[in-house]
Design a protein around this motif. Structure first.
Motif, mmCIF file in Angstrom:
data_model
loop_
_atom_site.group_PDB
_atom_site.id
_atom_site.type_symbol
_atom_site.label_atom_id
_atom_site.label_comp_id
_atom_site.label_asym_id
_atom_site.label_seq_id
_atom_site.Cartn_x
_atom_site.Cartn_y
_atom_site.Cartn_z
ATOM 1 N N SER A 149 -28.337 -122.090 -50.711
ATOM 2 C CA SER A 149 -27.034 -122.730 -50.502
ATOM 3 C C SER A 149 -26.990 -124.126 -51.094
ATOM 4 O O SER A 149 -28.030 -124.730 -51.361
ATOM 5 N N TYR A 152 -21.711 -127.118 -46.215
ATOM 6 C CA TYR A 152 -22.677 -126.112 -46.665
ATOM 7 C C TYR A 152 -21.908 -125.007 -47.370
ATOM 8 O O TYR A 152 -20.863 -124.581 -46.864
ATOM 9 N N GLY A 153 -22.408 -124.511 -48.510
ATOM 10 C CA GLY A 153 -21.697 -123.442 -49.204
ATOM 11 C C GLY A 153 -22.627 -122.510 -49.948
ATOM 12 O O GLY A 153 -23.717 -122.898 -50.378
ATOM 13 N N THR A 154 -22.162 -121.248 -50.110
ATOM 14 C CA THR A 154 -22.926 -120.228 -50.826
ATOM 15 C C THR A 154 -22.432 -120.152 -52.265
ATOM 16 O O THR A 154 -21.268 -119.781 -52.486
ATOM 17 N N GLU A 176 -28.206 -116.720 -45.147
ATOM 18 C CA GLU A 176 -28.489 -117.211 -43.795
ATOM 19 C C GLU A 176 -27.539 -118.364 -43.556
ATOM 20 O O GLU A 176 -27.786 -119.489 -43.998
ATOM 21 N N ILE A 177 -26.408 -118.092 -42.930
ATOM 22 C CA ILE A 177 -25.341 -119.088 -42.823
ATOM 23 C C ILE A 177 -24.756 -119.115 -41.416
ATOM 24 O O ILE A 177 -24.984 -118.211 -40.622
ATOM 25 N N GLU A 178 -23.964 -120.181 -41.141
ATOM 26 C CA GLU A 178 -23.402 -120.283 -39.789
ATOM 27 C C GLU A 178 -22.137 -119.420 -39.665
ATOM 28 O O GLU A 178 -21.675 -118.818 -40.632
ATOM 29 N N ARG A 180 -34.653 -132.872 -45.768
ATOM 30 C CA ARG A 180 -35.646 -133.217 -44.747
ATOM 31 C C ARG A 180 -36.996 -133.283 -45.427
ATOM 32 O O ARG A 180 -37.169 -132.715 -46.516
ATOM 33 N N TYR A 221 -20.521 -128.251 -40.981
ATOM 34 C CA TYR A 221 -21.354 -127.999 -39.811
ATOM 35 C C TYR A 221 -22.094 -129.295 -39.502
ATOM 36 O O TYR A 221 -22.763 -129.835 -40.397
ATOM 37 N N ALA A 240 -18.370 -124.237 -45.379
ATOM 38 C CA ALA A 240 -17.939 -124.717 -44.070
ATOM 39 C C ALA A 240 -18.581 -126.068 -43.783
ATOM 40 O O ALA A 240 -19.574 -126.436 -44.412
ATOM 41 N N GLU A 270 -18.189 -118.824 -49.893
ATOM 42 C CA GLU A 270 -17.683 -119.403 -48.640
ATOM 43 C C GLU A 270 -18.245 -120.794 -48.522
ATOM 44 O O GLU A 270 -19.278 -121.076 -49.112
ATOM 45 N N TYR A 273 -32.414 -125.914 -50.660
ATOM 46 C CA TYR A 273 -30.971 -126.075 -50.884
ATOM 47 C C TYR A 273 -30.784 -126.690 -52.268
ATOM 48 O O TYR A 273 -31.726 -127.245 -52.853
ATOM 49 N N ARG A 332 -25.965 -132.415 -46.898
ATOM 50 C CA ARG A 332 -26.880 -133.174 -46.027
ATOM 51 C C ARG A 332 -28.100 -133.617 -46.830
ATOM 52 O O ARG A 332 -28.422 -133.034 -47.862
ATOM 53 N N GLY A 371 -18.685 -119.572 -41.865
ATOM 54 C CA GLY A 371 -18.916 -119.054 -43.218
ATOM 55 C C GLY A 371 -19.065 -117.536 -43.205
ATOM 56 O O GLY A 371 -18.537 -116.840 -44.075
ATOM 57 N N LYS A 375 -33.859 -117.261 -36.829
ATOM 58 C CA LYS A 375 -33.330 -116.661 -38.068
ATOM 59 C C LYS A 375 -34.253 -116.851 -39.261
ATOM 60 O O LYS A 375 -34.495 -115.934 -40.030
#
Ligand code: 5GP
Length: 188
Positions: free
Chosen positions: A36, A80-82, A100-102, A43, A75, A73, A71, A52, A40, A105, A17
């Protein structure tokens, strides 16, 4: 000017993706990708406000309570949110907005904005997905198995998306995604 549209891109980790979205941004000048918020930890190499917006759990939940997300969710143990405001701003400016979301969401977005276009990126096969997830052999079997289990759950939702693109040949998958975005933008 083309009208602003909302595109949601999902697919299992290892489907490619991120690369597809990066190529889409190069090829569609009025595409804009949403950044988003997540609880978390960053990294190595990830930048605040670019990769992020990194929030702690309380900040995230406060924003959710104030309806700050289109949205959100959970994960793999993180939220994670938009952010809603920037998506609204860019759509109003006529941009092709990309999330680009799961899967959870993505389905929330479809519920709230039925005109959103949902794109599912599929790996060519489960064998190929596993090969990609094993990567350079740095992941343990346990990590690979967990990611494969998550991938199967995500793949079980692919028919709820408007289109499915198989990322076998990257150039072809990019061309199909670019064509879909441009056709949608020109339809209105
Ligand atoms: P990662 O931690 O690897 O960056 O992302 C984990 C998963 O969260 C990926 O599937 C990614 O697409 C998804 N994700 C990223 N941002 C959002 C978001 O704002 N909302 C939702 N629902 N999922 C997101």
């Amino acid at each position: 000017m083309r009208t602003g549209n909302l595109f949601v891109i999902s697919g299992p980790s290892g489907a490619g993706k991120g690369t597809l979205v990066a190529r889409l941004l190069e090829e569609v000048p009025d595409a804009w990708v949403s950044v988003s918020a997540t609880t978390r930890l960053p990294r190595p190499g990830e930048k605040e406000g670019v990769s992020y917006f990194f929030l702690d759990k309380q900040e995230f939940l406060d924003l959710a309570r104030e309806d700050g997300f289109l949205e959100w969710a959970e994960y793999a143990g993180n939220c994670y949110g938009t952010p809603l405001a920037s998506v609204q701003r860019e759509m109003a400016a006529g941009k092709q907005v990309i999330l680009e979301i799961e899967v959870q969401g993505a389905l929330q977005v479809k519920e709230k904005m039925p005109e959103a276009r949902l794109v599912f990126i599929e790996p060519p096969s489960l064998e190929e997905l596993e090969r990609r997830l094993r990567g350079r052999g740095t992941e343990t079997d346990d990590v690979v198995r967990k990611r494969m289990d998550t991938a199967l759950v995500e793949l079980s939702h692919k028919m709820e998306y408007d289109i499915r693109l198989v990322n076998d040949n990257l150039g072809e998958a990019v061309a199909q995604l670019v064509a879909y975005v441009n056709e949608t933008a020109e339809q209105k």
